[in-house]
Design a protein around this motif. Structure first.
Motif, PDB file in Angstrom:
ATOM      1  N   ASP A   1       5.076  49.306 -15.631  1.00 23.26           N
ATOM      2  CA  ASP A   1       5.153  50.460 -14.730  1.00 23.26           C
ATOM      3  C   ASP A   1       5.821  51.643 -15.416  1.00 23.26           C
ATOM      4  O   ASP A   1       5.520  52.797 -15.113  1.00 23.26           O
ATOM      5  CB  ASP A   1       5.947  50.091 -13.468  1.00 23.26           C
ATOM      6  CG  ASP A   1       5.232  49.020 -12.642  1.00 23.26           C
ATOM      7  OD1 ASP A   1       3.983  48.973 -12.689  1.00 23.26           O
ATOM      8  OD2 ASP A   1       5.927  48.220 -11.978  1.00 23.26           O
TER       9      ASP A   1
ATOM     10  N   GLY B   1       6.387  40.330 -13.002  1.00 19.30           N
ATOM     11  CA  GLY B   1       5.617  40.930 -11.920  1.00 19.30           C
ATOM     12  C   GLY B   1       6.296  42.105 -11.258  1.00 19.30           C
ATOM     13  O   GLY B   1       5.637  42.885 -10.539  1.00 19.30           O
TER      14      GLY B   1
ATOM     15  N   LYS C   1       1.879  45.310 -13.989  1.00 21.14           N
ATOM     16  CA  LYS C   1       0.728  44.667 -13.347  1.00 21.14           C
ATOM     17  C   LYS C   1      -0.267  44.203 -14.407  1.00 21.14           C
ATOM     18  O   LYS C   1      -0.333  44.760 -15.504  1.00 21.14           O
ATOM     19  CB  LYS C   1       0.051  45.638 -12.381  1.00 21.14           C
ATOM     20  CG  LYS C   1       0.951  46.101 -11.249  1.00 21.14           C
ATOM     21  CD  LYS C   1       0.249  47.141 -10.388  1.00 21.14           C
ATOM     22  CE  LYS C   1       1.152  47.606  -9.245  1.00 21.14           C
ATOM     23  NZ  LYS C   1       2.380  48.256  -9.748  1.00 21.14           N
ATOM     24  N   THR C   2      -1.052  43.192 -14.045  1.00 18.50           N
ATOM     25  CA  THR C   2      -2.057  42.661 -14.966  1.00 18.50           C
ATOM     26  C   THR C   2      -3.443  43.214 -14.631  1.00 18.50           C
ATOM     27  O   THR C   2      -3.684  43.697 -13.527  1.00 18.50           O
ATOM     28  CB  THR C   2      -2.116  41.124 -14.901  1.00 18.50           C
ATOM     29  OG1 THR C   2      -2.535  40.722 -13.590  1.00 18.50           O
ATOM     30  CG2 THR C   2      -0.766  40.514 -15.231  1.00 18.50           C
ATOM     31  N   TYR C   3      -4.321  43.142 -15.613  1.00 23.21           N
ATOM     32  CA  TYR C   3      -5.733  43.480 -15.389  1.00 23.21           C
ATOM     33  C   TYR C   3      -6.592  42.603 -16.296  1.00 23.21           C
ATOM     34  O   TYR C   3      -6.125  42.085 -17.309  1.00 23.21           O
ATOM     35  CB  TYR C   3      -6.007  44.966 -15.636  1.00 23.21           C
ATOM     36  CG  TYR C   3      -5.706  45.448 -17.039  1.00 23.21           C
ATOM     37  CD1 TYR C   3      -6.673  45.365 -18.052  1.00 23.21           C
ATOM     38  CD2 TYR C   3      -4.463  46.004 -17.364  1.00 23.21           C
ATOM     39  CE1 TYR C   3      -6.402  45.818 -19.328  1.00 23.21           C
ATOM     40  CE2 TYR C   3      -4.195  46.457 -18.633  1.00 23.21           C
ATOM     41  CZ  TYR C   3      -5.166  46.370 -19.616  1.00 23.21           C
ATOM     42  OH  TYR C   3      -4.898  46.799 -20.891  1.00 23.21           O
TER      43      TYR C   3
END
Length: 421
Positions: free
Chosen positions: A331, A235, A239-241
Motif C-alpha cells: 500500500d 495482508g 494486496k495480491t493480484y
C-alpha cells in the motif's frame, strides 16, 4: 598433407605436432559393475574406499558434496575401477564428457569409479599426464564426445569409441609442460575468484541472518538507536493480484513483455533483459506490474522452493506477470521500501515462515490467503534504507566477482581453442 599446428604457440617451439589415437596414449579402463548400486546396501557414510558416482565428476572436476564409501573387505572383492594418482576420469553415461584429474590435491587415497565412467591411464612416455588432461578438455575432443555420445537415443560413450578419439599433440615434452603451466595459472585464478565469491556469499548469508533477527542493528545518522520494529501481517500492508490468465502457447513469443518464472526464481530483483513476450488484446483484463511489486512463485518441485520472491526495482511502462506466480503490491513504498523487500522476503526468517505453507506430494503449491496471514517485522523507513544499502553493496561485489569469473572462464576457453589443434 600439411601439418596442423595451433594458432597460439610459445615462440621457442618449432617442431611439428603428432597425430595419434587415444588408444596409443592411454589405457581405457571401465568402471566396476560388481557392486550393488544405487540401492545402497554396500555403502556407508565412512569407510575404506570412496566409491565415485556421476555426481562426483563435473565440468569443474571432482566435487565431494555427496560421498559414499565401501569397506576394505568389499573393496578386495572388486577387480575394476580402482584409481591411482595421475588417472583421468571421464563420464560415459548421463552427463557425458565430464573430466576430472586425480592428483595429489585430492585427499582420498582409495577411490573407485562406477560403471558410468572410465579411467584414462597414460601409457606413453611421450605425453605428460596433466597435459593429457588439458588436451581432453580441448574443443576438438569435446566435439568428438558430443558427436558420438549424442548421436544415439541415450547419450553414452563406449570404450571402443573412446579408443578411436583422434588427438594431435606436441612431440616435445617441454612444450607440453609450458602449455600446462600456463593453463594451471589460469585455473588457479578461476579457483581464487570462485573462493572469493563463495566467501562473500557466505558472509552475506550470515549478515542477513543477524540483521533480520535483529542481533545486529544500525544506528541513525546521529548515532542513536532506531525505534523497535513493528510486527504487521502481510495482508495489512498490501494486496495480491494474479498473473496472466486465459493464455495458451499460441499467445506467447510476440506482443507485450511479461516477467517469466525463472526471472523470479533465480534472482531477488527482476532482471529487465530477460522478459518474455505475450499477446495482449485490447480490452483484456490482465494485471500490469509496477515498481515495488513483490512476486511469489506459487508452485515448485520441493517445499524449500515454494514462495521464492523477486522485486521489481525498475520503472516500466507496460509489463505483465506469468501465470505461475502472483504479485504483492504494498500500500505504501515508504512503509515497505522496495530495495528492503528484495532482501526481507529471501531472509532466513521469512523463508522459515513461507516454506511450511507448501502443500502437496509430488508438486507443491502455496495459498495466497495463508501467506497474507504471515507477520513480518518492519523497521522504520530510514533503517530499511540502511539495511538495503548495506546488502546491495554486498550484492554488487558478488556480481563483480561473478563477472570476473565468467570473463576468466571465457579467456580459458579461448586459450583451449587456440593452444590445441
Amino acid at each position: 598433407m600439411e601439418q596442423q599446428l595451433p594458432k597460439l604457440r610459445f615462440p621457442q617451439f618449432k617442431e611439428n605436432w603428432k597425430d595419434a589415437k587415444l588408444k596409443d596414449i592411454s589405457n581405457v579402463i571401465d568402471g566396476d559393475r560388481g557392486i550393488n548400486y544405487p540401492n545402497g546396501e554396500d555403502f556407508t557414510n565412512e569407510g575404506y574406499c570412496l566409491f565415485l558416482n556421476a555426481k562426483n565428476v563435473t565440468k569443474r572436476g571432482f566435487i565431494f558434496d555427496n560421498k559414499m564409501f565401501i569397506s576394505k573387505e568389499k573393496d578386495s572383492l572388486l577387480n575394476k575401477g580402482k584409481l591411482t594418482r595421475g588417472d583421468i576420469i571421464l563420464t560415459t553415461r548421463g552427463s557425458v564428457g565430464n573430466i576430472a584429474y586425480y592428483d595429489d590435491t585430492i585427499e582420498y587415497n582409495q577411490m573407485r569409479i562406477n560403471s558410468g565412467m572410465v579411467i584414462l591411464r597414460v601409457i606413453s612416455n611421450q605425453i605428460d599426464g596433466f597435459f593429457f588432461y588439458y588436451l581432453l578438455n580441448s574443443p576438438k575432443i569435446e566435439k568428438q564426445i558430443t558427436t558420438i555420445a549424442f548421436g544415439s537415443a541415450q547419450p553414452q560413450l563406449t570404450v571402443k569409441e573412446i579408443n578411436k578419439f583422434s588427438l594431435i599433440y606436441p612431440t616435445q615434452i617441454q612444450e607440453q609442460y609450458k602449455i600446462t603451466s600456463f593453463l594451471i595459472l589460469v585455473d588457479k585464478q578461476i579457483e581464487l575468484l570462485e573462493l572469493q565469491r563463495k566467501k562473500l556469499a557466505l558472509y552475506k548469508k550470515g549478515a542477513m541472518q543477524k540483521l533480520f533477527s535483529q542481533q545486529i542493528r544500525f544506528k541513525d545518522d546521529k548515532g542513536n538507536d532506531f525505534p523497535e520494529w513493528k510486527e504487521k501481517k502481510l495482508g495489512d500492508i498490501g494486496k495480491t493480484y494474479n498473473g496472466l490468465t486465459g493464455k495458451t502457447k499460441e499467445h506467447f513469443g510476440k506482443g507485450k513483455q511479461y516477467i517469466q518464472y525463472m526471472q523470479i526464481f533465480s534472482n531477488s530483483k527482476i532482471q529487465t533483459n530477460n522478459f518474455g513476450l505475450v499477446e495482449i488484446n485490447k480490452g483484456e483484463n490482465q494485471s500490469k506490474v509496477q515498481y515495488g511489486d513483490v512476486f511469489f512463485t506459487t508452485s515448485s518441485e520441493t517445499p524449500n522452493e515454494i514462495g521464492t520472491t523477486s522485486v521489481l526495482l525498475d520503472n516500466v511502462d507496460e509489463l505483465y506477470l506469468n501465470s505461475f506466480c502472483f504479485g504483492f503490491r504494498p500500500d505504501s513504498l515508504e512503509e515497505l521500501v522496495p530495495a528492503f523487500a528484495q532482501f526481507l522476503f529471501r531472509s532466513p526468517q521469512m523463508r522459515d515462515k513461507i516454506i511450511p505453507l507448501a502443500q502437496g506430494s509430488t508438486r507443491f503449491n502455496m495459498s495466497k490467503v495463508e501467506l497474507m496471514k504471515i507477520t513480518i517485522g518492519l523497521p522504520t523507513n530510514a533503517e530499511q534504507l540502511k539495511i538495503s544499502s548495506f546488502l546491495s553493496v554486498l550484492d554488487f561485489q558478488i556480481e563483480q566477482l561473478v563477472k570476473q569469473l565468467e570473463t576468466t572462464k571465457l579467456f580459458k576457453k579461448g586459450l583451449l581453442q587456440q593452444m590445441f589443434v
